[in-house]
Design an enzyme around this catalytic site. Structure first.
Site, PDB file in Angstrom:
ATOM      1  N   SER B  21    -104.607 -43.068 -64.758  1.00  0.00           N
ATOM      2  CA  SER B  21    -103.870 -41.879 -64.322  1.00  0.00           C
ATOM      3  C   SER B  21    -103.980 -41.694 -62.804  1.00  0.00           C
ATOM      4  CB  SER B  21    -104.436 -40.649 -65.028  1.00  0.00           C
ATOM      5  OG  SER B  21    -103.825 -39.480 -64.532  1.00  0.00           O
ATOM      6  N   ILE B  69    -107.070 -36.618 -53.503  1.00  0.00           N
ATOM      7  CA  ILE B  69    -105.673 -36.214 -53.707  1.00  0.00           C
ATOM      8  C   ILE B  69    -105.644 -34.828 -54.347  1.00  0.00           C
ATOM      9  CG2 ILE B  69    -103.488 -36.784 -54.864  1.00  0.00           C
ATOM     10  CD1 ILE B  69    -104.201 -39.074 -53.064  1.00  0.00           C
ATOM     11  N   CYS B 127    -112.317 -32.709 -64.356  1.00  0.00           N
ATOM     12  CA  CYS B 127    -111.920 -31.768 -63.307  1.00  0.00           C
ATOM     13  C   CYS B 127    -112.789 -30.508 -63.397  1.00  0.00           C
ATOM     14  CB  CYS B 127    -110.458 -31.415 -63.511  1.00  0.00           C
ATOM     15  SG  CYS B 127    -110.216 -30.649 -65.104  1.00  0.00           S
ATOM     16  N   LYS B 162    -111.237 -38.191 -70.996  1.00  0.00           N
ATOM     17  CA  LYS B 162    -111.597 -38.979 -69.818  1.00  0.00           C
ATOM     18  C   LYS B 162    -112.866 -38.426 -69.190  1.00  0.00           C
ATOM     19  CE  LYS B 162    -109.884 -41.215 -65.712  1.00  0.00           C
ATOM     20  NZ  LYS B 162    -108.698 -41.545 -64.939  1.00  0.00           N
ATOM     21  N   ASN B 189    -113.579 -41.602 -64.821  1.00  0.00           N
ATOM     22  CA  ASN B 189    -112.954 -41.090 -63.603  1.00  0.00           C
ATOM     23  C   ASN B 189    -113.788 -41.516 -62.388  1.00  0.00           C
ATOM     24  OD1 ASN B 189    -111.277 -39.457 -61.878  1.00  0.00           O
ATOM     25  ND2 ASN B 189    -110.832 -38.203 -63.668  1.00  0.00           N
ATOM     26  N   GLY B 240    -112.473 -48.506 -64.092  1.00  0.00           N
ATOM     27  CA  GLY B 240    -113.265 -48.394 -62.867  1.00  0.00           C
ATOM     28  C   GLY B 240    -113.421 -49.747 -62.208  1.00  0.00           C
ATOM     29  N   THR B 263    -106.941 -48.429 -58.727  1.00  0.00           N
ATOM     30  CA  THR B 263    -106.817 -48.766 -57.317  1.00  0.00           C
ATOM     31  C   THR B 263    -106.241 -50.160 -57.053  1.00  0.00           C
ATOM     32  OG1 THR B 263    -108.703 -47.324 -56.959  1.00  0.00           O
ATOM     33  CG2 THR B 263    -108.175 -48.827 -55.182  1.00  0.00           C
TER      34      THR B 263
HETATM   35  C1  LIG Z   1    -105.317 -41.962 -55.652  1.00  0.00           C
HETATM   36  C2  LIG Z   1    -105.956 -41.699 -56.982  1.00  0.00           C
HETATM   37  C3  LIG Z   1    -105.512 -40.642 -57.763  1.00  0.00           C
HETATM   38  C4  LIG Z   1    -106.088 -40.395 -59.006  1.00  0.00           C
HETATM   39  N1  LIG Z   1    -105.617 -39.360 -59.772  1.00  0.00           N
HETATM   40  C5  LIG Z   1    -106.153 -39.144 -60.997  1.00  0.00           C
HETATM   41  C6  LIG Z   1    -105.650 -38.133 -61.846  1.00  0.00           C
HETATM   42  O1  LIG Z   1    -104.694 -37.419 -61.517  1.00  0.00           O
HETATM   43  N2  LIG Z   1    -106.219 -37.968 -63.062  1.00  0.00           N
HETATM   44  C7  LIG Z   1    -107.250 -38.743 -63.500  1.00  0.00           C
HETATM   45  O2  LIG Z   1    -107.716 -38.564 -64.617  1.00  0.00           O
HETATM   46  N3  LIG Z   1    -107.744 -39.733 -62.710  1.00  0.00           N
HETATM   47  C8  LIG Z   1    -107.221 -39.944 -61.482  1.00  0.00           C
HETATM   48  N4  LIG Z   1    -107.716 -40.960 -60.697  1.00  0.00           N
HETATM   49  C9  LIG Z   1    -108.839 -41.780 -61.184  1.00  0.00           C
HETATM   50  C10 LIG Z   1    -108.327 -43.067 -61.803  1.00  0.00           C
HETATM   51  O3  LIG Z   1    -107.507 -42.794 -62.923  1.00  0.00           O
HETATM   52  C11 LIG Z   1    -109.489 -43.966 -62.224  1.00  0.00           C
HETATM   53  O4  LIG Z   1    -110.247 -43.277 -63.195  1.00  0.00           O
HETATM   54  C12 LIG Z   1    -110.410 -44.324 -61.082  1.00  0.00           C
HETATM   55  O5  LIG Z   1    -109.667 -44.548 -59.910  1.00  0.00           O
HETATM   56  C13 LIG Z   1    -111.267 -45.552 -61.372  1.00  0.00           C
HETATM   57  O6  LIG Z   1    -110.493 -46.703 -61.575  1.00  0.00           O
HETATM   58  P1  LIG Z   1    -110.156 -47.783 -60.435  1.00  0.00           P
HETATM   59  O7  LIG Z   1    -111.438 -48.142 -59.771  1.00  0.00           O
HETATM   60  O8  LIG Z   1    -109.507 -48.915 -61.166  1.00  0.00           O
HETATM   61  O9  LIG Z   1    -109.222 -47.104 -59.499  1.00  0.00           O
HETATM   62  C14 LIG Z   1    -107.145 -41.224 -59.458  1.00  0.00           C
HETATM   63  C15 LIG Z   1    -107.584 -42.274 -58.659  1.00  0.00           C
HETATM   64  C16 LIG Z   1    -107.009 -42.538 -57.433  1.00  0.00           C
HETATM   65  C17 LIG Z   1    -107.512 -43.683 -56.611  1.00  0.00           C
END
Ligand SMILES: Cc1cc2nc3c(=O)[nH]c(=O)nc-3n(C[C@H](O)[C@H](O)[C@H](O)COP(=O)(O)O)c2cc1C
Ligand SMILES: Cc1cc2nc3c(=O)[nH]c(=O)nc-3n(C[C@H](O)[C@H](O)[C@H](O)COP(=O)(O)OP(=O)(O)OC[C@H]3O[C@@H](n4cnc5c(N)ncnc54)[C@H](O)[C@@H]3O)c2cc1C
Ligand code: FES
Lengths: 280, 314
Positions: B21, B69, B127, B162, B189, B240, B263
Site C-alpha cells: 500500500s 507522506i 497508524c 497490517k 509497515n 519489507g 519501495t
Molecule cells: C512512500 C510510501 C508510502 C506508503 N504509504 C503507505 C500507506 O498509505 N499505507 C500503508 O499501510 N503502508 C504504506 N507504506 C508502507 C509500505 O506499504 C510497506 O509496508 C513498507 O514500505 C515496507 O515495504 P518496502 O520496504 O518494500 O517498501 C508506504 C511506504 C512508502 C515508502
C-alpha cells in the site's frame, strides 16, 4: 538491471505508455564550469516526448557515491531521427555527481517520458520564454517545437555571468530572438526584465509566456500576466521518489478558484499554469 | 507444470507477488499489464479528505529511504467513484487499504468500502490511534484486538491486518489480531526512523521523523514475518525491503504465504513482473514445482520457543 519485459496494458485510456530502458552514453561533457551535457542513444519509443516532460534517471552507484532513488531530469533535447536523448544538468549532490562519472559506452537506466509538458495553443503565435540557470534545460525544447509549429519565439536568457549563459547559439540556430541578461553586467534585475518584457508586449505583442525555476521571475511574470492578461506556464521542481504518481511525495500547493489545492509535480506537472503557481 | 498460485484464506492469488500500500496506483498500468501480478493493493484511504504531511516527504539513507507522506486522501466517496471501477477491469483481486483515528470510524469506513469489486480489506492499524495518545493500534495487543473486533463485525470480506514494527510485542499483537477475527496478517509497515542534514542541522523530513523502508529494513520485517508465521495459523504476507527474487524466496521460506513489494517499485517500476518470471525460473532451477514447497520450509531445527519468540537482540 534489465529493461522492460512486459508490455504496458492499454487499459489506461488515452495515456501513453511509460518506458524503462537501458541507454548507452554517447557523450557526457562539461559545457561550462557548472553544467554538463549528456547525450544518450535512445530507442524511438523513448523519444515520443513533449517539451517540458522529464525522465527519471537511475544514477549509478560508484565509489563513494550511493544514490538510491531515481533523479528527475528535464528533457533538454529529443531527436527521434538521430535516436538521441539529451540532458543538461548541474552537479549538485550525490546523484548528479554519479551521473558525471559516466563515460561513453556506459549505460544509464532511464524511465519516461514522464509528466505533462508545455502547451502551445493554436492562437498563441508570439511566445516569450524567460529562463534562468538550469531552467534553460527545461525550456530549450520549446524552441524546437515553436519552430515546427511556425510560432515566433523570443528567449530572455538570464545567468550570473556571461560564461555560464548557455544555449544562445542553439536558440539562434532556431531563429529565436535571444536577449541575454546577466547579474555581472546588472541587466538581470527584475526592473530591467520588466522593462524588456513591457517593450516586447508593446512592439510585437506576446500571446503566452513560459518560465521555469526562479521565484523572482515567477513573481514578475505573474504580475505582467495579470496586468496585460497574458497566459503563461511554469515548470516546477519538487523532490520525487516514484516519478509516476504513486507515492504523493512530490506535491506542491497551488491556488485555484480561490482555494489551495495540492498537485503532484510528477503527474499533474511539472508544467503548471503560471497564475496558479506559488513560489517557495 | 509450475504452480505459483497461493491461497490467502478464501482468496486465491495466481502468484504471490503484490504491491505494498502507498507504493502502487493506477498509473503503474502505463508501465506494465497489471493483470500479471497476484493482487492489487491500494494506497490507504480515510473517511475524510486529508492533505498529508509537509514536504520534504521523503529522503534517502544509504541504499534505502524514509518517508513521511502521511495519508493524503481524497476521501471514501472519490475512491468509490474513481478507483474501484478502474480495478474492476482486472481479474486480479483488489485489496483496499483503510485507516482511521478511532476504532468506530475504522469500522464505519470498512463497512462503507465493502462493495462489489473489493475482494479484501487491508486495515492499516499501524497508524496513530487518537484515543490512545496517538499510539498505533498495532503497538499493543489490547488495542489491536479491540479494533479488529469492530472491523470484523463491519464486513464479511477477508480482513488483512497490517502490523507495525514499532512494537515490542509482535507475537502478542499477531495473536490478538488472529483471535479477533483477522484473516491474514501483513508484516509489516515501516519502522519509525530519522535523518538529519549535518550541514544545516535540520531533519531531512518535513515531519521530522518518518518510516524506514527498502533493503535496510528487510531483516527486521523478515524476523517479524517469521515470528508471526510461527505464532498464528492464519496466512502471513511478508512485506519489507523486498527488492530481488531471492528476497521473495527468503520470505516464503520464513513462512510467508505471499509478499508485498513497496519501495523497490520506485527504483524499478516493472520489478514485480520481473520477480514473477524470476520466481518461476528459480523454481525450475531448484527442481521445485510448487511455491508451497518453499513456504515455511525454514530449517530452524529444534529452536526453542524462547528463541523463536525473542523480543530482544541476544
Ligand atoms: C512512500 C510510501 C508510502 C506508503 N504509504 C503507505 C500507506 O498509505 N499505507 C500503508 O499501510 N503502508 C504504506 N507504506 C508502507 C509500505 O506499504 C510497506 O509496508 C513498507 O514500505 C515496507 O515495504 P518496502 O520496504 O518494500 O517498501 C508506504 C511506504 C512508502 C515508502
Ligand atoms: C521535473 C524536474 C526536472 C529537472 N530538470 C533538471 C535539469 O534539466 N537539469 C538539472 O540540472 N536539474 C534538474 N532538476 C533538478 C534535479 O532533479 C536535482 O538537481 C537532482 O535531483 C539533485 O540530485 P543530487 O543527488 O545530485 O542532489 P542531492 O541534493 O544530494 O539530492 C538529494 C535528494 O533531493 C532531491 N533533489 C535535490 N534537488 C532537487 C531539485 N532541485 N528538484 C527535485 N529534487 C531535488 C534529489 O533527487 C535527491 O532525492 C529537475 C528536477 C525536477 C523535479
Ligand atoms: S514522485 Fe511519486 S507521486 Fe510524484
Amino acid at each position: 538491471m534489465n529493461s522492460v519485459t512486459a508490455q504496458p496494458s492499454l487499459r489506461f485510456d488515452g495515456i501513453k505508455p511509460i518506458h524503462g530502458d537501458e541507454c548507452t552514453i554517447k557523450s557526457n561533457r562539461p559545457v561550462n564550469g557548472e553544467y554538463r551535457l549528456m547525450v544518450l542513444a535512445a530507442s524511438s519509443k523513448l523519444l515520443d516526448c513533449e517539451p517540458g516532460q522529464f525522465f527519471h534517471l537511475l544514477c549509478p552507484v560508484t565509489g563513494d557515491l550511493h544514490p538510491y532513488l531515481r533523479r528527475p531530469m528535464s528533457i533538454y533535447g529529443y531527436y527521434p531521427d538521430a535516436g538521441e536523448l539529451h540532458f543538461l544538468y548541474k552537479v549538485t549532490g550525490e546523484g548528479t555527481s554519479a551521473l558525471a562519472t559516466l563515460n561513453p559506452g556506459d549505460t544509464l537506466n532511464v524511465l519516461g517520458p514522464l509528466g505533462r509538458g508545455f502547451d502551445i495553443l493554436p492562437r498563441w503565435t508570439n511566445l516569450l520564454l524567460v529562463a534562468r540557470g538550469v531552467g534553460l534545460a527545461t525550456l530549450a525544447p520549446l524552441a524546437l517545437k515553436a519552430r515546427r509549429l511556425n510560432r515566433r519565439l523570443t528567449a530572455i536568457c538570464s545567468a550570473r555571468s556571461e560564461d555560464v549563459l548557455m544555449s544562445l547559439d542553439y536558440f539562434r540556430s532556431l531563429d529565436v530572438d535571444v536577449i541575454a541578461v546577466t547579474d555581472a553586467d546588472g541587466t538581470s534585475n527584475v526592473d530591467h526584465l520588466r522593462f524588456i518584457i513591457e517593450r516586447l508586449i508593446r512592439e510585437d505583442g506576446i500571446d503566452a509566456m513560459y518560465t521555469c525555476g526562479s521565484n523572482r521571475i515567477l513573481n514578475l511574470l505573474q504580475a505582467v500576466g495579470k496586468t496585460h492578461d497574458i497566459p503563461g506556464q511554469i515548470a516546477l521542481e519538487q523532490q520525487m521518489a516514484c516519478g509516476i504518481g504513486m507515492c504523493q511525495c512530490c506535491v506542491r500547493a497551488f491556488t485555484r478558484n480561490g482555494a489551495i489545492v495540492n498537485e503532484r509535480v510528477c503527474r499533474e506537472g511539472p508544467v503548471f499554469d503560471l497564475q496558479e503557481a506559488i513560489g517557495c | 507444470m509450475l504452480n505459483l498460485e497461493t491461497q490467502i484464506g478464501s482468496l486465491t492469488l495466481k502468484n504471490p507477488i503484490m504491491p505494498a500500500s502507498g507504493t502502487f496506483s493506477e498509473e503503474l498500468a502505463q508501465v506494465f499489464d497489471l493483470e500479471l501480478i497476484g493482487a492489487h493493493v491500494t494506497k490507504t484511504i480515510t473517511r475524510q479528505k486529508r492533505s498529508g504531511n509537509p514536504t520534504p516527504r521523503v529522503c534517502e539513507v544509504r541504499g534505502s529511504m524514509l518517508n513521511s507522506i502521511g495519508i493524503p486522501s481524497k476521501g471514501v466517496e472519490a475512491f468509490k467513484t474513481h478507483v474501484i471501477p478502474f480495478y474492476r477491469q482486472y481479474d486480479a483481486p483488489l485489496i483496499v487499504s483503510i485507516s482511521a483515528d478511532t476504532a468506530d470510524e475504522f469500522a464505519w469506513l470498512c463497512e462503507e468500502i465493502s462493495v462489489p469489486g473489493v475482494d479484501a480489506v487491508e486495515v492499516n492499524i499501524s497508524c496513530p490511534n487518537i484515543e490512545e495518545d496517538g499510539k498505533a493500534f498495532a503497538m499493543r495487543p489490547s488495542t489491536t484486538e479491540a479494533v479488529i473486533r469492530k472491523l470484523r463485525s463491519a464486513t464479511d470480506l477477508p480482513l488483512w491486518a497490517k502490523l507495525t514494527p514499532n512494537t515490542g510485542e509482535t507475537i502478542d499483537v499477531a495473536k490478538s489480531a488472529e483471535a479477533a477475527g483477522a484473516d491474514a496478517l501483513v508484516v509489516s509497515n515501516t519502522l519509525l526512523a530519522m535523518a538529519i542534514d549535518i550541514t544545516t542541522r535540520r531533519p531531512k523530513l518535513g515531519n521530522l521523523m518518518g518510516g524506514l523502508s527498502g533493503p535496510a529494513f528487510k531483516p527486521i520485517a523478515l524476523r517479524m514475518a517469521y515470528q508471526c508465521a510461527k505464532s498464528v495459523t492464519i496466512p502471513v504476507i511478508g512485506c519489507g525491503g523486498i527488492s530481488t527474487v531471492e528476497d521473495v524466496v527468503e520470505y516464503l521460506i520464513a513462512g510467508a504465504t505471499a509478499v508485498q513489494v513497496g519501495t523497490a517499485t520506485f527504483i524499478e517500476p516493472q520489478i514485480m513482473v520481473r520477480m514473477v518470471d524470476q520466481l518461476e525460473a528459480y523454481l525450475n532451477a531448484q527442481g521445485l514445482t510448487d511455491i508451497r514447497q518453499l513456504i515455511g520450509s525454514v530449517e530452524d531445527g529444534e529452536a526453542s520457543d524462547g528463541l523463536v519468540f525473542m523480543e530482544a537482540a541476544p
